[in-house]
Design an enzyme around this catalytic site. Structure first.
Site, mmCIF file in Angstrom:
data_model
loop_
_atom_site.group_PDB
_atom_site.id
_atom_site.type_symbol
_atom_site.label_atom_id
_atom_site.label_comp_id
_atom_site.label_asym_id
_atom_site.label_seq_id
_atom_site.Cartn_x
_atom_site.Cartn_y
_atom_site.Cartn_z
ATOM 1 N N HIS A 127 -5.908 -1.625 4.355
ATOM 2 C CA HIS A 127 -5.933 -0.518 3.385
ATOM 3 C C HIS A 127 -5.085 -0.863 2.181
ATOM 4 O O HIS A 127 -4.099 -1.601 2.268
ATOM 5 C CB HIS A 127 -5.522 0.818 3.996
ATOM 6 C CG HIS A 127 -4.129 0.883 4.562
ATOM 7 N ND1 HIS A 127 -3.505 -0.160 5.172
ATOM 8 C CD2 HIS A 127 -3.240 1.905 4.603
ATOM 9 C CE1 HIS A 127 -2.295 0.216 5.576
ATOM 10 N NE2 HIS A 127 -2.115 1.453 5.232
ATOM 11 N N HIS B 82 4.726 7.356 2.344
ATOM 12 C CA HIS B 82 5.497 6.108 2.317
ATOM 13 C C HIS B 82 4.877 5.078 1.384
ATOM 14 O O HIS B 82 3.694 5.147 1.057
ATOM 15 C CB HIS B 82 5.659 5.506 3.716
ATOM 16 C CG HIS B 82 4.415 4.894 4.298
ATOM 17 N ND1 HIS B 82 3.533 5.584 5.079
ATOM 18 C CD2 HIS B 82 3.906 3.629 4.218
ATOM 19 C CE1 HIS B 82 2.554 4.786 5.461
ATOM 20 N NE2 HIS B 82 2.745 3.591 4.951
ATOM 21 N N HIS C 283 0.840 -1.200 0.000
ATOM 22 C CA HIS C 283 0.000 0.000 0.000
ATOM 23 C C HIS C 283 0.868 1.240 0.000
ATOM 24 O O HIS C 283 2.090 1.153 0.190
ATOM 25 C CB HIS C 283 -0.921 0.002 1.233
ATOM 26 C CG HIS C 283 -0.192 0.092 2.532
ATOM 27 N ND1 HIS C 283 0.141 -1.015 3.280
ATOM 28 C CD2 HIS C 283 0.308 1.152 3.223
ATOM 29 C CE1 HIS C 283 0.790 -0.634 4.369
ATOM 30 N NE2 HIS C 283 0.913 0.680 4.364
ATOM 31 N N HIS D 237 0.978 -0.496 14.715
ATOM 32 C CA HIS D 237 -0.018 0.544 14.498
ATOM 33 C C HIS D 237 -1.326 0.187 15.196
ATOM 34 O O HIS D 237 -1.734 -0.982 15.171
ATOM 35 C CB HIS D 237 -0.352 0.658 13.003
ATOM 36 C CG HIS D 237 0.679 1.361 12.194
ATOM 37 N ND1 HIS D 237 1.136 2.618 12.487
ATOM 38 C CD2 HIS D 237 1.314 0.998 11.058
ATOM 39 C CE1 HIS D 237 2.009 2.991 11.574
ATOM 40 N NE2 HIS D 237 2.149 2.024 10.699
ATOM 41 N N GLU E 107 8.229 1.433 4.321
ATOM 42 C CA GLU E 107 7.744 0.666 5.466
ATOM 43 C C GLU E 107 7.841 -0.811 5.136
ATOM 44 O O GLU E 107 7.594 -1.210 3.998
ATOM 45 C CB GLU E 107 6.267 1.013 5.768
ATOM 46 C CG GLU E 107 5.655 0.202 6.912
ATOM 47 C CD GLU E 107 4.153 0.411 7.084
ATOM 48 O OE1 GLU E 107 3.487 0.848 6.120
ATOM 49 O OE2 GLU E 107 3.644 0.140 8.177
ATOM 50 N N TYR F 126 9.451 1.766 10.006
ATOM 51 C CA TYR F 126 9.622 2.809 8.983
ATOM 52 C C TYR F 126 11.076 3.207 8.884
ATOM 53 O O TYR F 126 11.751 3.393 9.906
ATOM 54 C CB TYR F 126 8.786 4.050 9.323
ATOM 55 C CG TYR F 126 7.318 3.841 9.107
ATOM 56 C CD1 TYR F 126 6.737 4.099 7.872
ATOM 57 C CD2 TYR F 126 6.518 3.359 10.130
ATOM 58 C CE1 TYR F 126 5.394 3.891 7.669
ATOM 59 C CE2 TYR F 126 5.161 3.154 9.932
ATOM 60 C CZ TYR F 126 4.608 3.415 8.696
ATOM 61 O OH TYR F 126 3.279 3.210 8.493
HETATM 62 FE FE FE2 Z 1 1.736 1.946 5.880
#
Ligand code: FE2
Length: 310
Positions: A202, A217, A155, A249, A268, A258
């Site tokens: 996502h 990112h 993503h 997260h 990431e 990251y």
């Molecule tokens: Fe991400």
């Protein structure tokens, strides 16, 4: 409906300021597989388990960031179907013939309300993962999985103004759902919106920023927490600049690290996270709990994570 329409982010075109260092970073250290160097000096990479020719393109430029990103769509009829819908939404669509982008079929290109150039394509040359499709076994050829053991590009997160307009495009035209949203606790305005068109938490997200066309990112999926630790060891070994070391997260529940490429583009690696379905309710976080939403293992708000973009 099963996954149709936009399938996944299939290509991210990075600008880098030093090709030698960038090739060392993406190729030798992260372990992406180089598939092409074109006549203009662009270098193309795939991850081990991606079947298409490439997912990452790097080009030397005088500033970092991305030139464009592209979603692969289910088939050519999807492109034909989407073109008038994108125009009716109010974006000018440029048709790019097959072959203009190496190994790629025809594309639609348009500029999002956030200022990013987004493309759609249905065809890319298939190169496979060395396993074939008949009695493939469970591992590719020796040496194909290396470096950070990255499974696939997963993503991207982009920054810009008008993210609510992007929300209208991604939900009404591209038929994705909003999996998560971060809002300002006082004004209720969206600070970040996360979109899924698949079972992933996502596929793409947008963060509110005053300047358009900013890159936050690109994220690469690993198979396990053990591989995340392995990547962390290599990041340390090679003195790769770390933005945020291993954490989880709150948003997406992904285990994450990251770090930056030598030009300052944020990368990431992550693993885990939950399954999303189209009937999953949108999860909302507000800024009163921004630390936990961002970094659930220490709950520390890191302002630079929201302000450093390329
Ligand atoms: Fe991400």
């Amino acid at each position: 409906m099963a996954i149709r329409g936009l399938l996944r982010v299939g290509e991210v075109a990075f600008r880098v300021m030093d090709m030698k260092l960038a090739r060392q970073h993406y190729g030798e250290r992260m372990g992406l597989i180089e598939t092409l160097e074109d006549a203009d000096g662009r270098v193309y990479y795939k991850t081990w388990d991606e079947l298409d020719h490439h997912s990452v393109v790097i080009r030397e430029a005088d500033r970092p960031g991305i030139d464009h990103f592209a979603f692969k769509v289910y088939d050519d009829a999807t492109l034909t179907d989407l073109e008038p819908k994108i125009e009716a939404f109010g974006l000018k669509v440029e048709r790019i013939p097959a072959g203009v982008y190496p190994k790629s079929g025809r594309r639609l290109s348009f500029v999002l309300p956030t200022g990013h150039t987004m493309q759609l394509y249905a065809e890319m040359e298939r190169v496979g993962n060395t396993m074939g499709y008949h009695n493939p076994g469970v591992l590719p050829d020796e040496g194909v999985i290396r470096g950070f053991r990255i499974e696939r590009l997963d993503h991207i997160l982009l920054g810009g103004p008008n993210i609510e307009e992007n929300e209208r495009l991604f939900t009404e035209v591209f038929e994705m759902s909003v999996s998560e949203r971060i809002i300002d606790a006082d004004s209720k305005v969206s600070m970040a919106i996360f979109f899924s068109g698949s079972n992933k938490p996502h596929d793409i997200a947008f963060q509110a920023q005053p300047d358009g066309n900013r890159f936050h990112h690109a994220s690469f999926r690993l198979q396990s927490a053990a591989d995340l630790v392995h990547a962390a060891d290599l990041i340390g070994k090679y003195r790769i600049p770390v933005d945020v070391s291993s954490n989880r997260h709150g948003v997406t529940r992904g285990l994450t690290i990251y770090f930056f490429d030598p030009s300052g583009n944020r990368n990431e690696v992550f693993t885990e996270g939950y399954m999303h379905y189209p009937d999953s309710p949108t999860i909302v976080w507000d800024t009163n709990d921004l630390g936990h939403a961002s970094w659930s293992q220490d709950n520390v708000v890191r302002p630079s994570f929201f302000t450093v973009l390329t």
